[in-house]
Scaffold this motif. Structure first.
Motif, PDB file in Angstrom:
ATOM      1  N   ALA A 128       6.405 -22.716  -8.835  1.00 27.38           N
ATOM      2  CA  ALA A 128       6.138 -21.309  -8.545  1.00 27.38           C
ATOM      3  C   ALA A 128       5.947 -21.094  -7.053  1.00 27.38           C
ATOM      4  CB  ALA A 128       4.894 -20.854  -9.297  1.00 27.38           C
ATOM      5  N   ASP A 129       6.347 -19.924  -6.586  1.00 30.70           N
ATOM      6  CA  ASP A 129       6.181 -19.528  -5.194  1.00 30.70           C
ATOM      7  C   ASP A 129       5.293 -18.282  -5.204  1.00 30.70           C
ATOM      8  OD1 ASP A 129       6.356 -18.933  -2.543  1.00 30.70           O
ATOM      9  OD2 ASP A 129       8.479 -18.386  -2.548  1.00 30.70           O
ATOM     10  N   TYR A 130       4.017 -18.455  -4.868  1.00 29.97           N
ATOM     11  CA  TYR A 130       3.081 -17.336  -4.914  1.00 29.97           C
ATOM     12  C   TYR A 130       3.307 -16.380  -3.746  1.00 29.97           C
ATOM     13  CZ  TYR A 130       0.368 -19.473  -8.656  1.00 29.97           C
ATOM     14  OH  TYR A 130      -0.029 -19.997  -9.873  1.00 29.97           O
ATOM     15  N   SER A 132       2.010 -14.315  -0.878  1.00 30.80           N
ATOM     16  CA  SER A 132       0.824 -14.317  -0.035  1.00 30.80           C
ATOM     17  C   SER A 132       0.416 -12.894   0.318  1.00 30.80           C
ATOM     18  CB  SER A 132       1.090 -15.104   1.248  1.00 30.80           C
ATOM     19  OG  SER A 132       2.021 -14.415   2.062  1.00 30.80           O
ATOM     20  N   HIS A 227       3.713 -14.856 -16.462  1.00 30.16           N
ATOM     21  CA  HIS A 227       4.868 -14.398 -15.684  1.00 30.16           C
ATOM     22  C   HIS A 227       5.881 -13.717 -16.597  1.00 30.16           C
ATOM     23  CE1 HIS A 227       8.394 -14.626 -12.985  1.00 30.16           C
ATOM     24  NE2 HIS A 227       7.532 -14.787 -11.988  1.00 30.16           N
ATOM     25  N   GLN A 424      -2.816 -12.553  -9.640  1.00 32.46           N
ATOM     26  CA  GLN A 424      -1.863 -12.895  -8.595  1.00 32.46           C
ATOM     27  C   GLN A 424      -0.441 -12.556  -8.998  1.00 32.46           C
ATOM     28  OE1 GLN A 424      -3.232 -17.144  -7.865  1.00 32.46           O
ATOM     29  NE2 GLN A 424      -3.350 -16.370  -5.770  1.00 32.46           N
ATOM     30  N   GLY A 426       3.836 -14.002  -8.310  1.00 27.57           N
ATOM     31  CA  GLY A 426       4.610 -15.123  -7.816  1.00 27.57           C
ATOM     32  C   GLY A 426       6.055 -15.053  -8.263  1.00 27.57           C
TER      33      GLY A 426
END
Length: 508
Positions: A128-130, A132, A227, A424, A426
């Motif tokens: 996963a690429d959160y 920012s 997700h 969050q 992502g």
């Protein structure tokens, strides 16, 4: 993490794949009854404690007889799904499988894992690429007054007209999509407004636990289901992202094992039956059933797995539930003569084997009646990792492509942005992400056509899809070699099935 569709594999090949006329047919050879015999006496319980599925007829007399045989063979019944003739059993008798298969009334039986019960399989591709805080601020700066704050990065919604569809029909609260997965964080502000707790459960081990929060992920690392849920039904509430069908309900049915994240057959059986009995209209299945990427019908254990899961999903289908599943991330051709599987079993030591995808099936992906979904990128081209196959793929949907299909968005990220645990967001990619996009479109179709049966919904999904046809070339890395071969024409082909889903056409 187990095998989510973002995982690296997926897709069980049924002899003749999902045509509407055969969508409820049984897989040949799945329910062949054993010759009537009495069960032999149990061997000493000195082996590993394994889980089994025992499949039988659904009449009470046969089920009770089989239960007695199970006990005699050294097994303990965990739960019984009498309506579909599936019994979940634990046994430490190393000969339990061969013994119970000779019992009168047993049609198939086998171990659901190759390692002992102590103390998952998904289809996303890569970590996963959160998003920012700095990246989020950049995306929000590009937002328009009528869009969600992070929607500028959601190229996938625009690719299928979901942003425009939401203005016409965001979906009905009477339609629920169940996410059979690693659990859903219903406390996320983009999911809470649309979450259906009464249609959620923890099915790990084969018995549904509906206690408060049982459906939630074990840890923040079990983000896959959250997700997926956001891709389907994140609310348009001015907070973060939007789902394809932001007006429908979403529920979570957790099936991933807490120790290893695997999706065992008894848990998936429980999930399909639970969804059907709790009025779920659509299920999303972004995983393959462990421990075998492909289940071969000439192996009694693997055959029993196919039989049990197929009974459960067909039970749900007959009660009005449509199932969608991701095709897998191995770039396998499911209509080829042979595939090398070097990942199974994934709960112990894998053994390299060559299988025929017409006789060894990815479950639940290749079961009859299930809608199989391949993945595309922003250019409406098959994603480099997506499994495919003429006659196997039904439709395609955005799943992301971080290598060859880069969108002109603030983050310039070719993957799919959605909700993650702990409030969050992502990026993920995989056929795990494609299937929920298609499930969202199916939910819109169900909202427009509330009386449509699963077969009719599947026909509508195929009818509204846009098919780009096979590309002239699929040399993605430019080395002069085709990375996959697309067979078929403009109407239906191995890359996209009947085409890429279109949310706007679905509501029109």
């Amino acid at each position: 993490m187990a095998h989510l569709r973002s995982r690296r594999r997926l897709a069980l090949a049924v002899p003749v794949v999902l045509s509407l006329t055969a969508s409820l047919g049984f897989i040949p050879g799945v329910a062949t009854a054993a010759a009537p015999q009495s069960a032999p006496a149990a061997t000493a319980a000195d082996g590993p404690n394994l889980a089994y599925v025992v499949n039988t007829k659904t009449d009470r007399r046969t089920i009770e007889s089989v239960k007695k045989a199970i006990s005699k063979a050294g097994g303990t019944v965990v739960t019984t799904y009498a309506k579909i003739g599936v019994i979940v059993v634990h046994s430490a008798n190393p000969e339990f499988g061969p013994q119970i298969r000779t019992a009168r009334g047993v049609q198939s039986a086998g171990a659901t894992r190759t390692t002992p019960l102590t103390a998952a399989g998904t289809t996303d591709e890569g970590a996963a690429d959160y998003l920012s805080a700095a990246e989020a601020a950049k995306v929000k700066a590009a937002a328009t007054p009528e869009s969600e704050p992070l929607e500028a990065d959601q190229w996938d919604l625009r690719a299928i007209g979901a942003d425009k569809a939401a203005k016409i029909n965001p979906g009905s609260k009477k339609v629920t999509v169940a996410v059979i997965d690693t659990g859903v964080d219903d406390t996320h502000p983009d999911l809470a407004p649309n979450f259906s707790a009464k249609q959620s459960a923890n099915c790990v081990g084969g018995v549904a636990d509906t206690s408060e929060g049982a459906w939630r992920p074990y840890t923040a690392e079990d983000y896959h289901g959250t997700h997926v849920a956001g891709e389907i039904a994140a609310a348009r509430n001015g907070i973060g992202v939007a789902g394809v069908a932001p007006g429908v309900k979403v529920s979570g049915i957790k099936v991933s094992d807490p120790d290893n994240g695997l999706f065992y057959p008894e848990s998936v059986v429980c999930a399909f039956v639970f969804a059907a009995d709790h009025g779920v209209e659509i299920t999303n299945n972004s995983y393959y059933v462990d421990p075998w990427l492909y289940n071969c019908m000439n192996d009694p254990d693997q055959k029993a797995i196919v039989d049990a899961v197929n009974r459960a999903q067909q039970y749900a289908t007959k009660k009005g539930t449509l199932h969608l599943a991701s095709a897998g991330n191995s770039n396998h051709d499911l209509d080829s003569d042979a595939i090398v599987d070097d990942t199974s079993p994934d709960d112990s030591t894998p053994v390299t084997r060559t299988i025929d995808p017409h006789e060894c099936f990815d479950v639940p992906t290749q079961l009859p009646g299930i809608v199989t979904v391949s993945a595309t990128g922003v250019q409406n081209l098959k994603s480099y990792y997506s499994t495919y196959g003429k006659g196997v793929i039904d439709i395609a949907a955005p799943g992301g492509d971080r290598l060859y299909q880069i969108p002109d968005t603030p983050s310039k990220n070719g993957r799919i942005l959605s909700t993650m645990p702990n409030n969050q967001y992502g990026f993920l990619q995989g056929t795990s992400m494609a299937s929920p996009h298609a499930a969202g479109v199916a939910a819109l179709l169900k909202s427009e056509h509330p009386w449509a049966s699963p077969a009719q919904l599947q026909a509508l999904l195929k009818a509204q899809a846009d098919n780009p046809g096979c590309p002239d070339s699929y040399d993605q890395d430019g080395n002069g070699t085709q990375d996959a071969n697309c067979e078929g024409g403009k109407r239906v082909n191995g890359f996209y099935g009947f085409g890429i889903v279109n949310a706007l056409k679905a509501v029109k």
